[in-house]
Design an enzyme around this catalytic site. Structure first.
Site, mmCIF file in Angstrom:
data_model
loop_
_atom_site.group_PDB
_atom_site.id
_atom_site.type_symbol
_atom_site.label_atom_id
_atom_site.label_comp_id
_atom_site.label_asym_id
_atom_site.label_seq_id
_atom_site.Cartn_x
_atom_site.Cartn_y
_atom_site.Cartn_z
ATOM 1 N N ASP A 167 -0.132 18.233 19.099
ATOM 2 C CA ASP A 167 0.270 19.697 20.060
ATOM 3 C C ASP A 167 0.488 20.124 19.622
ATOM 4 O O ASP A 167 1.792 21.485 19.688
ATOM 5 C CB ASP A 167 1.303 18.983 21.480
ATOM 6 C CG ASP A 167 0.438 18.520 22.263
ATOM 7 O OD1 ASP A 167 -0.714 18.599 22.689
ATOM 8 O OD2 ASP A 167 1.215 18.156 23.144
ATOM 9 N N HIS B 37 1.064 -1.444 -0.276
ATOM 10 C CA HIS B 37 -0.387 -0.296 0.184
ATOM 11 C C HIS B 37 0.369 1.117 -0.051
ATOM 12 O O HIS B 37 0.159 2.598 0.085
ATOM 13 C CB HIS B 37 -1.070 -0.319 1.275
ATOM 14 C CG HIS B 37 -2.287 0.967 1.637
ATOM 15 N ND1 HIS B 37 -2.098 1.529 2.278
ATOM 16 C CD2 HIS B 37 -3.023 1.024 0.380
ATOM 17 C CE1 HIS B 37 -3.634 2.737 1.922
ATOM 18 N NE2 HIS B 37 -4.111 2.070 0.676
ATOM 19 N N LYS C 65 3.136 4.479 -1.125
ATOM 20 C CA LYS C 65 3.476 5.333 -2.159
ATOM 21 C C LYS C 65 4.997 5.722 -2.344
ATOM 22 O O LYS C 65 4.742 6.701 -1.225
ATOM 23 C CB LYS C 65 2.607 5.948 -2.589
ATOM 24 C CG LYS C 65 0.963 5.658 -2.373
ATOM 25 C CD LYS C 65 0.647 5.220 -1.613
ATOM 26 C CE LYS C 65 -0.948 5.033 -2.026
ATOM 27 N NZ LYS C 65 -2.011 4.252 -0.563
ATOM 28 N N LYS D 150 -4.597 10.340 5.297
ATOM 29 C CA LYS D 150 -4.014 9.380 7.084
ATOM 30 C C LYS D 150 -2.886 10.389 7.437
ATOM 31 O O LYS D 150 -1.551 10.465 6.879
ATOM 32 C CB LYS D 150 -3.315 8.621 6.096
ATOM 33 C CG LYS D 150 -3.864 7.227 5.388
ATOM 34 C CD LYS D 150 -3.171 7.588 3.934
ATOM 35 C CE LYS D 150 -4.494 6.297 2.275
ATOM 36 N NZ LYS D 150 -5.505 6.373 3.531
ATOM 37 N N ASP E 142 16.855 11.214 -8.574
ATOM 38 C CA ASP E 142 17.917 11.517 -8.163
ATOM 39 C C ASP E 142 18.362 11.719 -6.587
ATOM 40 O O ASP E 142 19.907 11.760 -6.834
ATOM 41 C CB ASP E 142 17.943 12.746 -8.864
ATOM 42 C CG ASP E 142 18.318 12.801 -10.796
ATOM 43 O OD1 ASP E 142 18.329 11.955 -10.574
ATOM 44 O OD2 ASP E 142 17.813 13.177 -10.864
ATOM 45 N N HIS F 271 -9.581 10.833 1.637
ATOM 46 C CA HIS F 271 -8.459 10.321 1.307
ATOM 47 C C HIS F 271 -6.909 9.853 2.612
ATOM 48 O O HIS F 271 -5.909 9.133 2.746
ATOM 49 C CB HIS F 271 -8.077 9.369 0.741
ATOM 50 C CG HIS F 271 -7.193 7.943 -0.077
ATOM 51 N ND1 HIS F 271 -6.119 8.141 0.097
ATOM 52 C CD2 HIS F 271 -8.205 6.900 0.044
ATOM 53 C CE1 HIS F 271 -6.082 6.619 -0.674
ATOM 54 N NE2 HIS F 271 -6.631 5.741 0.149
#
Length: 492
Positions: free
Chosen positions: A417, A232, A234, A412, A239, A410
């Protein structure tokens, strides 16, 4: 006589099948209870399914229930990370001795979180990073394609979903342009998440020297025995100097072009600095675990010297079913437990275990201002109703629950604080914590934390608050869907 004989034969066959699967399920149940290291809730959920539907339960277990061996998946793991041993061991010593060397006051204040993320994984701390937050797909991919077109040596991409639609073709065209200029391009996609992809679609890309691999690819046509353990993550590394990590996949849906979902709200981070080395390491580990070619070697060109142009301290944390140490889940939980003033969270799927729920309840009941945002529309029905149920469970403790109305959220993300933030691929659910391969950036910087909190507050203006009164007004049918979803929560 024949009329009576056929039903009898069919009956014998059915009885034989039932006995066979009963025996198989007993073997599976023994394996689940005594061999596999599963949570109690997961164990009971699988036993429940095997008991009420022996044949279907066994088939589901074959596709969804088997574990993953780190030893087999990452055969060269120890060798691959040994070049980072000095920095990891030195940082572990510094933290344990209370002598961590950082000019970042947030790092010093949260040294226990730094230490925990270092203890079991190579989540080494890097200072001096420059980080940019993206909450809109158009802005993100315009910038990413601009960076791709400037690549000189290599481009490494890893995605759960990679669609060859409008956005996907734009990216492939940019990659092919760099291939023609002699740049190395590697693409790793998840075989289930990107189920529409075939190698035939990469004919020109591969003819130019591009390499493509599918994570946990089908062993048989149309059959994949690893449905439950998907990559899952990404990750994009350009470079060895620029990295991307977060929640956006590649596809027109993530530009808000899907009529069903509408606007797509997500969170991604663009990084320049030493944290890119950690993203590169993670990509190379995953690539080498799947590549049918020669392994990528850890050459200096992949880990070039970097300038410190920013003030963001960062740790890149990974987790997956190959390790019983749930690095990202524990990172989230540690952030919750450290909160003194506020917690802001966004997750499209909110199905954590009781310890996570209780941590949030304790924080709220201790006077911490706790906020959670979830979608107001389902993309996976059972998951949505389980999310709805678990979120509502927090209301009585004073947690403010918001349902995002402006399309699909979507993101996450967690901010504590106005100091520490986490952005990545991991949802706050059992699947991300234990079943999928995930990656998150834990960032120690007040400016980044405030930027993410302000983005959350803007999203609140596009949301509806879920109150106790509104929750009680739900229909009997919704209660039924919640009840069933709750039963299968540990395997969603």
């Amino acid at each position: 006589m024949i009329a009576f004989y056929i039903p009898g034969l069919l009956g014998d066959i059915l009885i034989g099948i039932f006995i066979l699967f009963t025996i198989l399920n007993l073997i599976v149940a023994f394996n689940i209870i005594f061999i596999k290291d599963r949570s109690t809730s997961s164990t009971w959920a699988w036993l429940f399914i095997l008991f009420i539907a022996p044949v279907l339960g066994f088939c589901l277990y074959i596709f969804f229930g088997r574990g993953v061996s780190k030893r087999k998946l990452y055969k060269h793991y120890r060798k691959d990370i040994e070049q980072f041993d000095d920095i990891i061991n030195e940082q572990r010593y510094q933290v344990q001795e209370g002598k961590i060397q950082s000019e970042n006051p947030v790092v010093n204040q949260h040294h226990d979180l730094v230490n925990m993320l270092l203890t079991r994984q190579p989540a080494f701390l890097t200072d001096g990073n420059d980080a940019d937050i993206f909450v809109d797909g158009h802005e993100l991919y315009d910038k990413m394609i601009e960076d791709i077109r400037q690549a000189k040596h290599h481009i490494h991409l890893e995605y759960y979903v990679f669609e060859l639609d409008g956005l996907g073709h734009r990216i492939i065209e940019a990659l092919e342009e760099r291939l023609e200029a002699g740049v190395e391009v590697l693409l790793l996609y998840d075989d289930i998440g990107s189920k529409k992809l075939t190698m035939r679609q990469f004919k020109r890309f591969r003819s130019l020297g591009g390499q493509v691999e599918a994570f946990f690819a089908n062993k048989l046509p149309l059959v994949n025995f690893r449905i439950n353990n998907r990559n899952h993550r990404k990750i994009v590394v350009i470079d060895g100097q620029i990295g991307y990590v977060g929640g956006f996949n590649v596809g027109d849906d993530y530009l808000g072009l899907n009529k069903k979902f509408g606007y797509w709200r997500d969170t991604h981070v663009r990084v320049e600095g030493k944290a890119v080395d950690a993203l590169q390491l993670r990509f190379m580990l995953d690539w080498n675990s799947q590549s049918k070619r020669e392994r990528l070697e850890y050459l200096p060109e992949y880990f070039p010297v970097k300038e410190e142009n920013g003030d963001v301290a960062m740790q890149i944390a990974s987790s997956g079913p190959d390790d019983n140490w749930h690095e990202i889940e524990f990172g989230y939980t540690k952030m919750i437990n450290s909160a003194e003033k506020s917690i802001y969270m966004q997750s499209p799927y909110f199905i954590p275990d009781n310890s996570y729920i209780n941590a949030l309840k304790m924080a709220a009941n201790s006077g911490v201002d706790v906020h959670l945002m979830i979608p107001d529309m389902p993309d996976h029905p059972f998951v949505y109703w389980a999310t709805f149920y678990h979120a509502a469970e927090l209301i009585d403790s004073g947690v403010k629950i918001y349902m995002y109305n402006n399309g699909f959220i979507h993101s996450k993300m967690m901010v504590v604080d106005d100091q520490v933030a986490s952005v990545g691929s991991a949802n706050m659910d059992f699947r991300s914590f234990e079943l999928n391969f995930e990656i998150n950036a834990f960032m120690y910087n007040e400016d980044i934390a405030v930027q993410l909190r302000e983005a959350f507050e803007h999203d609140v203006t596009l949301s509806t608050q879920l109150t106790a009164a509104r929750y009680e007004e739900r229909s009997f049918w919704i209660k039924m869907k919640e009840g069933f979803s709750k039963l299968i929560t540990p395997i969603l």
